[in-house]
Design an enzyme around this catalytic site. Structure first.
Site, PDB file in Angstrom:
ATOM      1  CE  LYS A  32      -2.356   1.670   3.772  1.00 24.15           C
ATOM      2  NZ  LYS A  32      -2.305   3.133   3.908  1.00 24.15           N
ATOM      3  CG  ASP A  59      -4.814   4.628   1.599  1.00 21.76           C
ATOM      4  OD1 ASP A  59      -5.934   5.108   1.391  1.00 21.76           O
ATOM      5  OD2 ASP A  59      -4.341   4.449   2.739  1.00 21.76           O
ATOM      6  CG  LEU A  60      -3.463   8.463  -3.847  1.00 22.77           C
ATOM      7  CD1 LEU A  60      -3.225   9.004  -5.259  1.00 22.77           C
ATOM      8  CD2 LEU A  60      -2.357   8.952  -2.913  1.00 22.77           C
ATOM      9  CE  LYS A  61      -7.889   6.803   3.987  1.00 22.98           C
ATOM     10  NZ  LYS A  61      -6.439   6.509   3.940  1.00 22.98           N
ATOM     11  CG  ASP A  64     -12.677  17.625  -6.109  1.00 21.89           C
ATOM     12  OD1 ASP A  64     -13.649  18.369  -6.385  1.00 21.89           O
ATOM     13  OD2 ASP A  64     -11.514  18.041  -6.017  1.00 21.89           O
ATOM     14  CB  THR A 119     -11.002   4.314  12.522  1.00 20.33           C
ATOM     15  OG1 THR A 119      -9.771   4.552  11.836  1.00 20.33           O
ATOM     16  CG2 THR A 119     -11.654   3.070  11.991  1.00 20.33           C
ATOM     17  N   GLY A 210       0.982  -2.633   8.687  1.00 23.95           N
ATOM     18  CA  GLY A 210       2.129  -1.734   8.598  1.00 23.95           C
ATOM     19  C   GLY A 210       3.228  -2.126   9.559  1.00 23.95           C
ATOM     20  NE  ARG A 211       2.275   1.721  13.224  1.00 22.93           N
ATOM     21  CZ  ARG A 211       1.441   2.467  13.932  1.00 22.93           C
ATOM     22  NH1 ARG A 211       1.916   3.369  14.771  1.00 22.93           N
ATOM     23  NH2 ARG A 211       0.139   2.329  13.810  1.00 22.93           N
TER      24      ARG A 211
HETATM   25  O1  C5P Z   1       1.238   0.325  11.160  1.00 16.86           O
HETATM   26  P1  C5P Z   1      -0.195  -0.108  11.086  1.00 16.86           P
HETATM   27  O2  C5P Z   1      -0.379  -1.599  10.926  1.00 16.86           O
HETATM   28  O3  C5P Z   1      -1.047   0.466  12.204  1.00 16.86           O
HETATM   29  O4  C5P Z   1      -0.696   0.539   9.719  1.00 16.86           O
HETATM   30  C1  C5P Z   1      -2.036   0.473   9.310  1.00 16.86           C
HETATM   31  C2  C5P Z   1      -2.208   1.193   8.002  1.00 16.86           C
HETATM   32  O5  C5P Z   1      -3.601   1.252   7.689  1.00 16.86           O
HETATM   33  C3  C5P Z   1      -1.713   2.637   7.987  1.00 16.86           C
HETATM   34  O6  C5P Z   1      -1.270   2.951   6.661  1.00 16.86           O
HETATM   35  C4  C5P Z   1      -2.950   3.430   8.335  1.00 16.86           C
HETATM   36  O7  C5P Z   1      -2.924   4.734   7.835  1.00 16.86           O
HETATM   37  C5  C5P Z   1      -4.037   2.596   7.636  1.00 16.86           C
HETATM   38  N1  C5P Z   1      -5.383   2.757   8.193  1.00 16.86           N
HETATM   39  C6  C5P Z   1      -5.702   2.481   9.515  1.00 16.86           C
HETATM   40  N2  C5P Z   1      -6.979   2.645   9.978  1.00 16.86           N
HETATM   41  C7  C5P Z   1      -7.932   3.059   9.143  1.00 16.86           C
HETATM   42  C8  C5P Z   1      -7.655   3.335   7.816  1.00 16.86           C
HETATM   43  C9  C5P Z   1      -6.352   3.162   7.358  1.00 16.86           C
HETATM   44  O8  C5P Z   1      -4.829   2.080  10.277  1.00 16.86           O
HETATM   45  N3  C5P Z   1      -9.165   3.169   9.599  1.00 16.86           N
END
Ligand code: C5P
Length: 232
Positions: A32, A59-61, A64, A119, A210-211
């Site tokens: 992503k 993921d540019l959401k 417009d 969220t 992500g992390r």
């Molecule tokens: O590092 P982590 O696993 O928390 O990353 C989750 C990813 O999903 C990030 O890119 C975050 O911006 C995205 N995201 C999120 N919650 C949402 C929408 C997107 O954590 N409701």
């Protein structure tokens, strides 16, 4: 539709992103790319990662007027991404226009996923700032259903909502769920989390991680563990 693990490449530069992806030699994960990296590096980073054989969720959401979104989606489609997204709050007309723009001449197109309510928006903010007085769960399901009516492929939602989205919009309607953590891992700033195995059980189609992978001592091992738990 195949289940998959999408790695959130939340890096600020091309160098950091490619250094991370260089660690993956025998597998090419679905990744992503978000606003930070895209605004820093532009379309070139998408092309570079695509060239390396990865699938990309851009993921540019978008949000417009329909005409602007349609034309912008046509540009993203030409970048050959595999999945992209928009805000369902832009209305059904905007989502329909987005799909039109995204569809290539040969009829193919990237998957198009809607964000319902972020969220970070809670009931209080929604009522006071947006003047939406309905319960947030109902608003989220209503937006998901609007996305389905517009012909979109699914929504981004919490893994905790994935079951209800499938009940409301059907099993084929995709749920792309962030907020995933290993049972023995650090939750960080995520509050309502699920393990990859739990996300699988509840029926998530794609998990965005992500992390737990990017900050792991061994990211490739963490990615493989995630795939084993989620896909099996
Ligand atoms: O590092 P982590 O696993 O928390 O990353 C989750 C990813 O999903 C990030 O890119 C975050 O911006 C995205 N995201 C999120 N919650 C949402 C929408 C997107 O954590 N409701």
């Amino acid at each position: 539709m195949g289940k998959d693990v999408i790695i959130a490449c939340d890096f600020a530069s091309k160098e950091a992103t490619l250094e991370f992806l260089d660690k993956f030699t025998d597998v090419k994960p679905f990744v992503k790319i978000g606003m930070e990296l895209f605004y820093a590096e532009g379309p070139a980073i998408v092309k570079e990662i695509k060239k390396r054989g990865h699938k990309i969720f851009l993921d540019l959401k978008l949000h417009d007027i329909p005409n602007t979104v349609k034309k912008s989606m046509a540009v993203l489609s030409r970048l050959d991404v595999d999945m992209t997204n928009l805000h369902a709050g832009g209305t059904i007309s905007m989502m329909e226009a987005a799909l039109e723009g995204l569809t290539r001449e040969d009829g193919t197109r990237p998957l198009l996923i809607a964000v319902t309510q972020l969220t970070s928006t809670d009931q209080e903010r929604m009522e006071n700032d947006l003047l939406i007085k309905e319960p947030i769960d109902k608003v989220v399901m209503h937006y998901a259903n609007n996305a389905k009516i517009a012909g979109l492929d699914g929504v981004v939602c919490s893994p905790l909502e994935a079951g209800k989205v499938h009940d409301t919009c059907g099993k084929e309607f995709l749920t792309v769920t962030p907020g995933v953590r290993f049972a023995d891992g650090d939750k960080g700033d995520q509050k309502r989390v699920m393990t990859p195995a739990e996300a699988k059980k509840i029926g998530s189609d794609y998990i965005v991680v992500g992390r737990p992978i990017t900050a792991a001592a061994d990211p490739v091992a963490a990615y493989k563990r995630c795939c084993e738990e989620f896909i099996g």
